[in-house]
Every structure is written in structure tokens, then in C-alpha cells.
Design an enzyme around this catalytic site. Structure first.
Site, PDB file in Angstrom:
ATOM      1  CB  THR A 152       2.655  -7.512  14.904  1.00 39.41           C
ATOM      2  OG1 THR A 152       3.407  -7.384  13.691  1.00 39.41           O
ATOM      3  CG2 THR A 152       2.396  -6.121  15.476  1.00 39.41           C
ATOM      4  CG  HIS A 191       8.525 -11.439   7.488  1.00 35.34           C
ATOM      5  ND1 HIS A 191       8.603 -10.497   6.485  1.00 35.34           N
ATOM      6  CD2 HIS A 191       7.512 -11.036   8.300  1.00 35.34           C
ATOM      7  CE1 HIS A 191       7.682  -9.579   6.664  1.00 35.34           C
ATOM      8  NE2 HIS A 191       7.006  -9.868   7.761  1.00 35.34           N
ATOM      9  CG  HIS A 214      10.597  -7.532   9.321  1.00 34.96           C
ATOM     10  ND1 HIS A 214       9.996  -8.739   9.602  1.00 34.96           N
ATOM     11  CD2 HIS A 214       9.758  -6.573   9.788  1.00 34.96           C
ATOM     12  CE1 HIS A 214       8.838  -8.526  10.217  1.00 34.96           C
ATOM     13  NE2 HIS A 214       8.678  -7.221  10.340  1.00 34.96           N
ATOM     14  CE  LYS A 232      -0.935  -6.780   8.463  1.00 33.48           C
ATOM     15  NZ  LYS A 232      -0.673  -8.169   8.080  1.00 33.48           N
ATOM     16  NE  ARG A 257      -0.677  -4.597  12.067  1.00 30.98           N
ATOM     17  CZ  ARG A 257       0.259  -5.251  11.391  1.00 30.98           C
ATOM     18  NH1 ARG A 257       0.525  -6.500  11.704  1.00 30.98           N
ATOM     19  NH2 ARG A 257       0.926  -4.660  10.417  1.00 30.98           N
ATOM     20  CD  GLN A 277       5.937   4.938  11.992  1.00 33.31           C
ATOM     21  OE1 GLN A 277       5.043   4.114  11.883  1.00 33.31           O
ATOM     22  NE2 GLN A 277       6.781   5.199  11.009  1.00 33.31           N
ATOM     23  CG  ASP A 302       4.987  -0.284   3.913  1.00 32.37           C
ATOM     24  OD1 ASP A 302       6.112   0.105   4.321  1.00 32.37           O
ATOM     25  OD2 ASP A 302       4.484  -1.364   4.275  1.00 32.37           O
ATOM     26  CE  LYS A 361       3.575  -5.555   1.079  1.00 31.60           C
ATOM     27  NZ  LYS A 361       3.165  -5.407   2.490  1.00 31.60           N
ATOM     28  CE  LYS A 407       3.004 -13.338   3.211  1.00 26.81           C
ATOM     29  NZ  LYS A 407       2.374 -13.760   4.476  1.00 26.81           N
ATOM     30  CB  THR A 408       7.201 -20.354   0.213  1.00 29.54           C
ATOM     31  OG1 THR A 408       6.913 -20.789   1.560  1.00 29.54           O
ATOM     32  CG2 THR A 408       8.518 -19.601   0.215  1.00 29.54           C
TER      33      THR A 408
END
Length: 411
Positions: free
Chosen positions: A40, A45, A48, A82, A86, A172, A193, A228, A231-232
Site C-alpha cells: 500500500t 519501512h 515492517h 486507520k 485507505r 486474510q 496488531d 509507534k 517516524k521522523t
């Protein structure tokens, strides 16, 4: 040690079903496990990484893996985590991203033979499903009441959950059933999750096939405050070096909070547990040795030893305090992108992708954290002469306390 023992020792096992039964199952032969990745986004990243490394540990324990690329499930979109549906993605884009994911996963896992590992795409079976036969064969095994109790569903009921997304759990689950039937795959690995979705697949296999099936999850990558990681100020920490340079990747791990270092050494490196414990027990200034080890080993895992060596040397040069201009990663612009005699600093830094948005540049300026060649930028109306970008040394851009880049025009 076996797979479960290694995962438990390194704190990489969040939940597992039928633990003793699984332990016995793994001890009696080579077994197959899978983990799925929906394409997606443009790249994998840091978030994952733990499921990928769980597959890696599985292979290291002598078992077989399946990487499942979600070319089918990406057309639906996982509602987990989410707050809204999406954005719909075309099949063409999904397929391109799936191929990119496949290439990105290759350095971490062994696909040298089908006995060691394979890559499959659930588009091959999900896109061809016929709706009524699927409902009759699979849908009859799912309780709506139970599906409504899943965290991914409950969190969305107040703001709205589309019927499209509601079907994600069933699709899934069908993946697990399909892989069990056609690849003798009895274990699904994934992020914590995904627990509800994974249980659905495991129960479907046990109910329809009357065979053993198991689930095991890895922890979510969160800091000590439960936020989480990955992230930056520039967004996600990507695996793709075009989106996050090896130097920036190195610096992300180099600058982690002290209380996250030992945990991440267990997760992201192959260092022996005793060495991880030693590094994790370092305090005060000595903890920097552990952070350097973490940053180096993780960058080596993702980008290779050569890039890890370069990132480590560059960081040492930048923060050594030696006289002279230190080395820093270069960001190159095309001359056609900056045709005039000057360019606004906000436009320049957004164009160069050193910041994800103009608002982020303005915020950094307001906080006093942006400098060009050692001079602090005070106002967002500041104009940068393009002649400075054409110089051999370019312009040294400093963001915050520890992020450096050289910005210049290519050629």
C-alpha cells in the site's frame, strides 16, 4: 535453540497460539511459515522490519518461509490502525509496488531454492474468486458478532467502517487456508496488531482442513511511551535508500532514546544475547557505544556493510568537533529545478525533499533549528542564491541538532 526459544530470548514474541503443541510440531521436521505484506506504500519501512526478521529467525532455525505479497488484499485495504478508509489504489500501482517489495525483501531472506523460501502474491487467487461460491464456502465459517469484537473493527465503528474493509479479515484468513492447502503452511507470523485477523485464518484451517495451524506475533515497534517508532520529522524511516538515505537511517537508530537501545539490539541485530546485555547495561556517555553498535548493525543489515561503514564514518566526522567542514550526505538538484538567481528557502528545502512539507520547514525556522553553512535562518522569506548551490561544496544544511546534508546543483 529453536525458533520459539530464540524469539523469546530476544523479546520478539508477543503472542502465540497452542505454544506447547507448536513447540512439538517444530521439533519433528522442517515446517513452513508465512508473513504477509500489503504493497500500500512505495516502500517497506522500519515498521515492517520485525515481521521480516521473524521470518529470518524462522529460516535460521532451519525451516521454510513464504513471503506473501498482498496484491489482492491491498485492493481492499486493512482497516487496522486507520481512522478512515485507505485511498483506493489501481491494480497497476499495486503490482509495481509488489515487485519493489519483493526486491527489498531479498537481502534479508534466502530464496535460493523453493525448499528454503518462496514469494507468492495473493492477487493470483483472490482476484479470481467468484463471490457467491466464496461466500458459501468461506463466509459460513465466520461470525459477524465475533468479527465486531476485533480491535481493528471496534475502533472504526464510531467513525464508520465500509463493507469493503469489513471483508479484509475474511480475505486474510483465506490466504492462510490457501497456503495451508497448497504449500503445507501451518504457521502465520505477523505484527501483534494483526492478532484478530490471524486467529481467523488459523481457525479456518483447523475447522475446514482438520489440520494443525498456529499463529505467532511480534511486538509492535513502540517506544517506552507506547508511541509507534519509525517516524521522523521527514516522515517514515524507509528501507528504500532513495527515500531514506543510509546515513539518515543510521542516524535514526543512533539517536534512539537510551531505554530503547537494548530492546532494539535484540530485535535488529544478530549479536549474541550476552553481548546485547553488556551493551544494554552501559550508562551515561558509555551508552553511545551501544547506540553506535545498534546503528551500525542495523544499517549493515538493511543497506550492506559498505554503506554502514560510510554512514558511521560520516557521523564520526560530523560530530567529532574537528576543524574544517565535515562530510555529510549530498542531496543533488537539477539545474532546471532552480533556474533563477535565487530561491526561497522554504521552496528549496521542500523541493529537495529534506522536509516533507513547507509547514515543516517553517516550523523548524520558528524553533530556531535551521541553519545554512553555519548561519541560522531567522525568517521563512529568506532567499538562497543559486550560485551557492553551484559551488563545488554546495550548502551545508543543518536541521535540528544532529541532521546534516549538503545541498547542491548536480554537475
Amino acid at each position: 535453540m529453536g525458533f520459539l526459544e530464540v524469539m523469546q530470548e530476544r523479546g520478539m514474541l508477543a503472542q502465540v497460539t497452542h505454544e506447547e503443541e507448536l513447540r512439538e510440531y517444530l521439533s519433528s521436521g522442517v515446517r513452513t511459515a508465512y508473513a504477509g505484506f500489503d504493497p500500500t506504500g512505495d516502500s517497506l519501512h522500519v515498521g515492517h522490519m520485525l515481521p521480516v526478521l521473524a521470518l529470518r529467525r524462522w529460516q535460521q532455525a532451519g525451516h521454510r518461509i513464504i513471503v506473501l505479497l498482498g496484491g489482492g488484499t491491498a485492493m481492499v485495504g486493512d482497516p487496522t490502525g486507520k481512522s478512515e478508509m485507505r485511498q483506493m489504489i489501481s491494480e497497476e500501482v499495486i503490482d509495481q509496488r509488489a515487485e519493489h517489495f519483493k526486491k527489498q525483501l531479498a537481502p534479508f531472506l534466502d530464496f535460493s531454492s523453493p525448499e528454503k523460501g518462496i514469494v507468492v502474491n495473493n492477487a493470483d487467487w483472490l482476484r479470481e474468486l467468484m463471490y457467491l461460491p466464496f461466500l458459501r464456502e468461506i463466509g459460513s465459517h465466520f461470525s459477524v458478532n465475533r468479527m465486531l469484537t476485533a480491535d481493528s473493527v471496534k475502533a472504526r465503528l464510531e467513525v464508520g467502517l465500509s463493507f469493503l474493509e469489513f471483508n479484509y479479515m475474511i480475505l486474510q484468513s483465506y490466504d492462510f487456508y490457501h497456503l495451508n492447502k497448497h504449500q503445507d503452511c501451518a504457521v502465520q507470523l505477523g505484527g501483534d496488531d494483526q492478532w484478530s485477523n490471524m486467529l481467523g485464518g488459523m481457525e479456518l484451517v483447523r475447522r475446514k482442513e482438520r489440520k494443525q495451524a498456529f499463529c505467532a506475533t511480534v511486538p509492535l515497534l513502540v517506544n517506552s511511551q507506547g508511541k509507534k517508532m519509525g517516524k521522523t520529522e521527514n516522515g517514515a524511516v524507509w528501507i528504500d535508500p532513495k527515500l531514506t538515505s543510509p546515513y539518515d537511517f543510521y542516524q535514526y537508530f543512533r539517536n534512539l532514546d537510551d531505554d530503547m537501545v537494548e530492546k532494539c539490539l535484540y530485535y535488529f541485530t544478530d549479536l549474541p544475547a550476552a553481548e546485547v546485555k553488556r551493551l544494554g547495561n552501559l550508562r551515561d556517555k558509555e551508552i553511545n557505544d551501544a547506540k553506535i553498535a545498534l546503528a551500525y548493525e542495523t544499517t549493515k543489515l538493511v543497506h550492506g556493510a559498505e554503506e554502514a561503514d560510510k554512514a558511521k564514518a560520516m557521523a564520526a566526522s560530523l560530530f567529532s568537533g574537528d576543524a574544517g567542514r565535515p562530510s555529510a550526505p549530498e542531496v543533488l538538484l537539477k539545474a532546471s529545478e532552480v533556474p533563477g538567481e535565487s530561491i526561497n528557502v522554504v521552496e528549496l528545502l521542500t523541493l529537495s525533499k529534506l522536509f516533507p512539507s513547507k509547514a515543516e520547514v517553517r516550523r523548524m525556522i520558528e524553533q530556531g533549528g535551521l541553519s545554512l553553512d553555519g548561519e541560522k535562518v531567522e525568517v521563512h522569506t529568506f532567499e538562497v542564491l543559486t550560485s551557492r548551490l553551484r559551488q563545488a561544496d554546495g550548502i551545508m544544511v543543518k536541521k535540528g541538532k544532529k541532521s546534516y546534508h549538503v545541498l547542491k546543483i548536480q554537475g
